[in-house]
Design a protein around this motif. Structure first.
Motif, PDB file in Angstrom:
ATOM      1  N   LYS A  48     -21.441 -10.985 -67.179  1.00 56.15           N
ATOM      2  CA  LYS A  48     -22.098 -12.253 -66.881  1.00 56.15           C
ATOM      3  C   LYS A  48     -21.169 -13.249 -66.186  1.00 56.15           C
ATOM      4  N   TYR A  49     -19.949 -13.399 -66.713  1.00 52.10           N
ATOM      5  CA  TYR A  49     -19.051 -14.422 -66.175  1.00 52.10           C
ATOM      6  C   TYR A  49     -18.220 -13.919 -64.998  1.00 52.10           C
ATOM      7  N   VAL A  50     -17.682 -12.708 -65.102  1.00 54.73           N
ATOM      8  CA  VAL A  50     -16.877 -12.165 -63.998  1.00 54.73           C
ATOM      9  C   VAL A  50     -17.689 -12.045 -62.709  1.00 54.73           C
ATOM     10  N   PRO A  51     -18.942 -11.553 -62.745  1.00 53.18           N
ATOM     11  CA  PRO A  51     -19.716 -11.476 -61.493  1.00 53.18           C
ATOM     12  C   PRO A  51     -20.014 -12.820 -60.847  1.00 53.18           C
ATOM     13  N   MET A  52     -19.852 -13.921 -61.605  1.00 54.06           N
ATOM     14  CA  MET A  52     -20.096 -15.240 -61.013  1.00 54.06           C
ATOM     15  C   MET A  52     -19.126 -15.531 -59.873  1.00 54.06           C
ATOM     16  N   ALA A  53     -17.964 -14.849 -59.853  1.00 52.83           N
ATOM     17  CA  ALA A  53     -17.016 -15.036 -58.760  1.00 52.83           C
ATOM     18  C   ALA A  53     -17.612 -14.586 -57.435  1.00 52.83           C
ATOM     19  N   GLY A  54     -18.564 -13.660 -57.498  1.00 45.68           N
ATOM     20  CA  GLY A  54     -19.212 -13.192 -56.281  1.00 45.68           C
ATOM     21  C   GLY A  54     -20.109 -14.211 -55.627  1.00 45.68           C
ATOM     22  N   SER A  55     -20.337 -15.363 -56.269  1.00 44.90           N
ATOM     23  CA  SER A  55     -21.179 -16.406 -55.682  1.00 44.90           C
ATOM     24  C   SER A  55     -20.586 -16.977 -54.405  1.00 44.90           C
ATOM     25  N   ILE A  56     -19.284 -16.776 -54.173  1.00 50.29           N
ATOM     26  CA  ILE A  56     -18.674 -17.307 -52.947  1.00 50.29           C
ATOM     27  C   ILE A  56     -19.223 -16.598 -51.714  1.00 50.29           C
ATOM     28  N   ILE A  57     -19.861 -15.436 -51.909  1.00 51.58           N
ATOM     29  CA  ILE A  57     -20.474 -14.740 -50.770  1.00 51.58           C
ATOM     30  C   ILE A  57     -21.524 -15.615 -50.105  1.00 51.58           C
ATOM     31  N   ALA A  58     -22.173 -16.472 -50.884  1.00 50.29           N
ATOM     32  CA  ALA A  58     -23.217 -17.334 -50.330  1.00 50.29           C
ATOM     33  C   ALA A  58     -22.672 -18.290 -49.275  1.00 50.29           C
ATOM     34  N   PHE A  59     -21.371 -18.553 -49.311  1.00 50.88           N
ATOM     35  CA  PHE A  59     -20.768 -19.489 -48.363  1.00 50.88           C
ATOM     36  C   PHE A  59     -19.931 -18.753 -47.310  1.00 50.88           C
ATOM     37  N   GLN A  60     -20.079 -17.440 -47.249  1.00 50.96           N
ATOM     38  CA  GLN A  60     -19.343 -16.629 -46.278  1.00 50.96           C
ATOM     39  C   GLN A  60     -20.307 -15.784 -45.450  1.00 50.96           C
ATOM     40  N   ASP A  61     -19.838 -15.357 -44.298  1.00 51.49           N
ATOM     41  CA  ASP A  61     -20.541 -14.318 -43.551  1.00 51.49           C
ATOM     42  C   ASP A  61     -19.939 -13.006 -44.017  1.00 51.49           C
ATOM     43  N   TYR A  62     -20.428 -12.549 -45.161  1.00 53.90           N
ATOM     44  CA  TYR A  62     -19.756 -11.477 -45.889  1.00 53.90           C
ATOM     45  C   TYR A  62     -19.828 -10.147 -45.153  1.00 53.90           C
ATOM     46  N   ASN A  63     -18.700  -9.478 -45.122  1.00 59.94           N
ATOM     47  CA  ASN A  63     -18.582  -8.138 -44.556  1.00 59.94           C
ATOM     48  C   ASN A  63     -17.994  -7.241 -45.626  1.00 59.94           C
ATOM     49  N   ILE A  64     -18.691  -6.148 -45.943  1.00 61.87           N
ATOM     50  CA  ILE A  64     -18.249  -5.294 -47.048  1.00 61.87           C
ATOM     51  C   ILE A  64     -16.914  -4.628 -46.756  1.00 61.87           C
ATOM     52  N   PHE A  65     -16.550  -4.497 -45.498  1.00 59.46           N
ATOM     53  CA  PHE A  65     -15.273  -3.883 -45.160  1.00 59.46           C
ATOM     54  C   PHE A  65     -14.135  -4.906 -45.188  1.00 59.46           C
ATOM     55  N   ALA A  66     -14.459  -6.176 -44.884  1.00 56.95           N
ATOM     56  CA  ALA A  66     -13.437  -7.227 -44.918  1.00 56.95           C
ATOM     57  C   ALA A  66     -13.205  -7.747 -46.328  1.00 56.95           C
TER      58      ALA A  66
END
Length: 317
Positions: A45-63
């Motif tokens: 629950k808490y550790v996956p919250m770090a992934g919320s920064i993807i919302a502010f990035q043009d996320y690339n799974i390789f980068a």
């Protein structure tokens, strides 16, 4: 004077620290038993919250997180530029609202009815029967409802045709999507909620009922004056927890019932996230939608908790 105050504060803190460790040593078995639950919430629950920064990035799974470029609120703006998003948000609000209106009181009513049964065996049998659907997956439940509501050989349409009316294609019309979703949810979860309320009912002092009976109160008056007020703290907590998940209606619960004919009133945020995020690989956009959904749920929880504390004195914190 200030040095004396500092010493007093230090002694007070030391006393509180000793009292805390004494309490932990006394109930160390309970604290050890709670470790798996704490680890579960921390890891999943808490550790996956770090992934919320993807919302502010043009996320690339390789980068990855570190090398993906930052775009600010671009994905939030793109989310509301989508012409379908307002209908999806509307569907989510409407379905969740209907779920609270019909699903939440159902468990309370059934628990009160079962509590009035005096034959213990009959009570246990009914409780087991209504609890069994809780163990079924939504794939099985949707299959059962599709069979029951089938326009060709479903029991409901067979009864409708026996009454002299034309059969109804329930899963081919948008007007039946929401009633099917709500009714299936009530059938699946009513037994689980009933167990919680029956446990709370078992903690009510029977002497209260005896005193009320001596005063001439009938069963209805005892329910309104004793049972429901005693259940109010449990009802409040469960209601606030459901408000916190207001927009989290459940992906499986909806997606298994949808098809191209009934999606107009059935698509919610979770199903949209699945279609856009996983099928189209727009991870940043769907993360923005998930973050938006969580913030709305948090806001509603704060409001409901504040109103509950003012109105009933019961709240989550």
């Amino acid at each position: 004077m200030s040095q004396l105050s500092t010493e007093v504060v230090a002694k007070k803190q030391m006393t509180e620290r000793k009292r805390m460790w004494k309490h932990i040593r006394k109930y160390k078995a309970l604290y050890i038993m709670s470790i798996p639950g704490i680890l579960y919430f921390f890891i999943f629950k808490y550790v996956p919250m770090a992934g919320s920064i993807i919302a502010f990035q043009d996320y690339n799974i390789f980068a990855g997180f570190t090398d993906s470029p930052w775009v600010g609120f671009q994905h939030f703006i793109a989310m509301f530029d989508n012409p379908d998003i307002f209908n999806i948000i509307k569907n989510t609000f409407v379905i969740s609202f209907y779920d609270i209106i019909f699903n939440f009181p159902a468990s309370i009513i059934l628990a009160l009815l079962l509590n009035e049964l005096r034959v213990v065996l009959y009570k246990r049998v009914i409780q087991t029967i209504v609890y069994m659907p809780h163990f079924l997956s939504w794939v099985i439940i949707s299959g059962l409802f599709m069979t029951i509501l089938s326009p060709s050989n479903g029991i409901v349409n067979s009864f409708i045709e026996w009454m002299g009316f034309d059969h109804i294609y329930f899963f081919g019309s948008e007007q039946y999507t929401r009633p099917i979703l709500i009714s299936s949810g009530v059938w699946q979860s009513i037994g689980w909620g009933t167990i919680i309320y029956l446990a709370a009912l078992s903690g009510i002092n029977p002497e209260l009922y005896e005193a009320a009976e001596v005063d001439g109160a009938n069963r209805w008056q005892q329910t309104m004056k004793i049972t429901l007020p005693s259940l109010l703290p449990t009802i409040t907590i469960l209601f606030l927890l459901q408000i916190g998940q207001f927009l989290d209606f459940g992906f499986e619960r909806v997606y298994t019932f949808l098809n191209p004919l009934n999606g107009g009133t059935g698509h919610i945020i979770d199903t949209y996230i699945y279609e856009v995020g996983l099928q189209s690989a727009q991870y940043s956009l769907t993360t923005a939608m998930g973050l938006f959904k969580s913030l709305i749920g948090l806001f509603l929880l704060f409001i409901a908790n504040f109103l509950s504390r003012k109105a009933t004195g019961n709240s989550l914190y």
